[in-house]
Design a protein around this motif. Structure first.
Motif, PDB file in Angstrom:
ATOM      1  N   PHE A  55       0.869  -1.175   0.000  1.00  0.00           N
ATOM      2  CA  PHE A  55       0.000   0.000   0.000  1.00  0.00           C
ATOM      3  C   PHE A  55       0.903   1.222   0.000  1.00  0.00           C
ATOM      4  N   ARG A 101      -9.427  -7.391  12.107  1.00  0.00           N
ATOM      5  CA  ARG A 101      -9.742  -6.157  11.366  1.00  0.00           C
ATOM      6  C   ARG A 101     -10.533  -6.499  10.113  1.00  0.00           C
ATOM      7  N   VAL A 102     -10.161  -7.637   9.545  1.00  0.00           N
ATOM      8  CA  VAL A 102     -10.806  -8.059   8.300  1.00  0.00           C
ATOM      9  C   VAL A 102     -11.078  -9.565   8.334  1.00  0.00           C
ATOM     10  N   ARG A 134       5.132  -2.935   9.327  1.00  0.00           N
ATOM     11  CA  ARG A 134       4.538  -4.257   9.576  1.00  0.00           C
ATOM     12  C   ARG A 134       5.123  -5.285   8.618  1.00  0.00           C
ATOM     13  N   ARG A 144     -14.350  -6.085   5.591  1.00  0.00           N
ATOM     14  CA  ARG A 144     -13.744  -5.339   6.702  1.00  0.00           C
ATOM     15  C   ARG A 144     -14.784  -5.218   7.815  1.00  0.00           C
ATOM     16  N   TYR A 183     -11.370   1.198  -7.733  1.00  0.00           N
ATOM     17  CA  TYR A 183      -9.979   0.924  -8.111  1.00  0.00           C
ATOM     18  C   TYR A 183      -9.827   1.077  -9.622  1.00  0.00           C
TER      19      TYR A 183
HETATM   20  P1  2AM Z   1      -6.586  -4.682   3.605  1.00  0.00           P
HETATM   21  O1  2AM Z   1      -7.385  -5.378   2.585  1.00  0.00           O
HETATM   22  O2  2AM Z   1      -5.885  -5.601   4.554  1.00  0.00           O
HETATM   23  O3  2AM Z   1      -7.370  -3.601   4.286  1.00  0.00           O
HETATM   24  C1  2AM Z   1      -6.344  -1.036  -0.800  1.00  0.00           C
HETATM   25  O4  2AM Z   1      -6.853  -0.354   0.298  1.00  0.00           O
HETATM   26  C2  2AM Z   1      -5.489  -2.187  -0.335  1.00  0.00           C
HETATM   27  O5  2AM Z   1      -4.357  -1.693   0.385  1.00  0.00           O
HETATM   28  C3  2AM Z   1      -6.186  -3.169   0.588  1.00  0.00           C
HETATM   29  O6  2AM Z   1      -5.856  -4.480   0.163  1.00  0.00           O
HETATM   30  C4  2AM Z   1      -5.620  -2.885   1.947  1.00  0.00           C
HETATM   31  O7  2AM Z   1      -5.406  -3.984   2.766  1.00  0.00           O
HETATM   32  C5  2AM Z   1      -4.247  -2.363   1.618  1.00  0.00           C
HETATM   33  N1  2AM Z   1      -3.748  -1.510   2.683  1.00  0.00           N
HETATM   34  C6  2AM Z   1      -2.642  -1.744   3.431  1.00  0.00           C
HETATM   35  N2  2AM Z   1      -2.431  -0.752   4.291  1.00  0.00           N
HETATM   36  C7  2AM Z   1      -3.433   0.123   4.126  1.00  0.00           C
HETATM   37  C8  2AM Z   1      -3.768   1.364   4.742  1.00  0.00           C
HETATM   38  N3  2AM Z   1      -3.018   1.912   5.694  1.00  0.00           N
HETATM   39  N4  2AM Z   1      -4.877   1.988   4.322  1.00  0.00           N
HETATM   40  C9  2AM Z   1      -5.651   1.457   3.347  1.00  0.00           C
HETATM   41  N5  2AM Z   1      -5.376   0.300   2.703  1.00  0.00           N
HETATM   42  C10 2AM Z   1      -4.280  -0.360   3.096  1.00  0.00           C
END
Ligand code: 2AM
Length: 195
Positions: A55, A101-102, A134, A144, A183
């Motif tokens: 990200f 979280r998810v 991380r 989510r 996206y």
């Molecule tokens: P996630 O699915 O675990 O939330 C687009 O948002 C993608 O970037 C998602 O797959 C998301 O992961 C990931 N991502 C990682 N860090 C993020 C952040 N700080 N904010 C938003 N999306 C994040």
């Protein structure tokens, strides 16, 4: 609701998945969305399923261009890319079942996936972004959690992992809207043809 600065875009690099993989993930989504607690979750639209490699957050268009260029050079050094295949679990609470979280399917680590995540990270710091704190944990988010999962919420019985064959690596622009994220692919590197 667009929260990025006008001169910047919110971006992330992800693996796109093959049609068989998307069928399996969509079936998980359908099953989960029928659960009594399904309203506690913001479900990902089947069109938006992906595995994030990095990200990037808000970056300038020029940084996106530099990121794509650095990736193009780096990808030639990643072994076995066209054969990349991932063993992916069924739906799990992530990152920890005690503090989720998810709901996501988790990809088993392998050398190629690790090399890709390392490259995505090196290119990100190369365009001036702060290092990710991380550790990389490949996962495909299905939903989510709006709230902590309701007491007694159980996921369908875990199945054996599924082998998935990513088709491409794409840099996406993410626009936030009340109806969910939109996206748009900024650049795609196919894993099926010459990089
Ligand atoms: P996630 O699915 O675990 O939330 C687009 O948002 C993608 O970037 C998602 O797959 C998301 O992961 C990931 N991502 C990682 N860090 C993020 C952040 N700080 N904010 C938003 N999306 C994040």
């Amino acid at each position: 609701m667009q929260r990025t600065k006008p001169s910047s875009l919110r971006a992330f690099l992800a693996l796109d998945l093959d049609d068989d993989a998307l069928d399996v993930l969509s079936a998980h989504l359908r099953r989960l969305r029928a659960m009594p607690w399904a309203n506690a979750v913001r479900w990902v639209s089947a069109d938006n399923l992906h595995l994030t490699l990095r990200f990037l957050g808000d970056i300038a268009p020029a940084q996106a261009e530099r990121y794509i260029g650095a990736l193009r050079r780096g990808l030639t050094q990643v072994a076995d890319l066209p054969g990349l295949s991932l063993r992916v679990s069924g739906p799990r609470l992530f990152p920890r079942s005690s503090h989720p979280r998810v709901i996501a399917c988790l990809a088993e680590s392998n050398a190629t996936l690790t090399a890709l995540a390392d490259l995505a990270e090196a290119c990100a710091t190369g365009i001036g972004l702060a290092a990710e704190k991380r550790p990389f944990n490949g996962h495909i988010t299905l939903g989510r959690l709006r709230d902590p999962p309701p007491q007694g919420a159980v996921l369908p019985k875990e199945e054996e992992g599924t082998l998935m064959r990513p088709t491409a690596i794409t840099l996406y622009k993410s626009e936030l809207s009340p109806r969910g994220a939109i996206y748009t692919a900024l650049h795609t590197f196919s894993l099926r043809s010459q990089l």
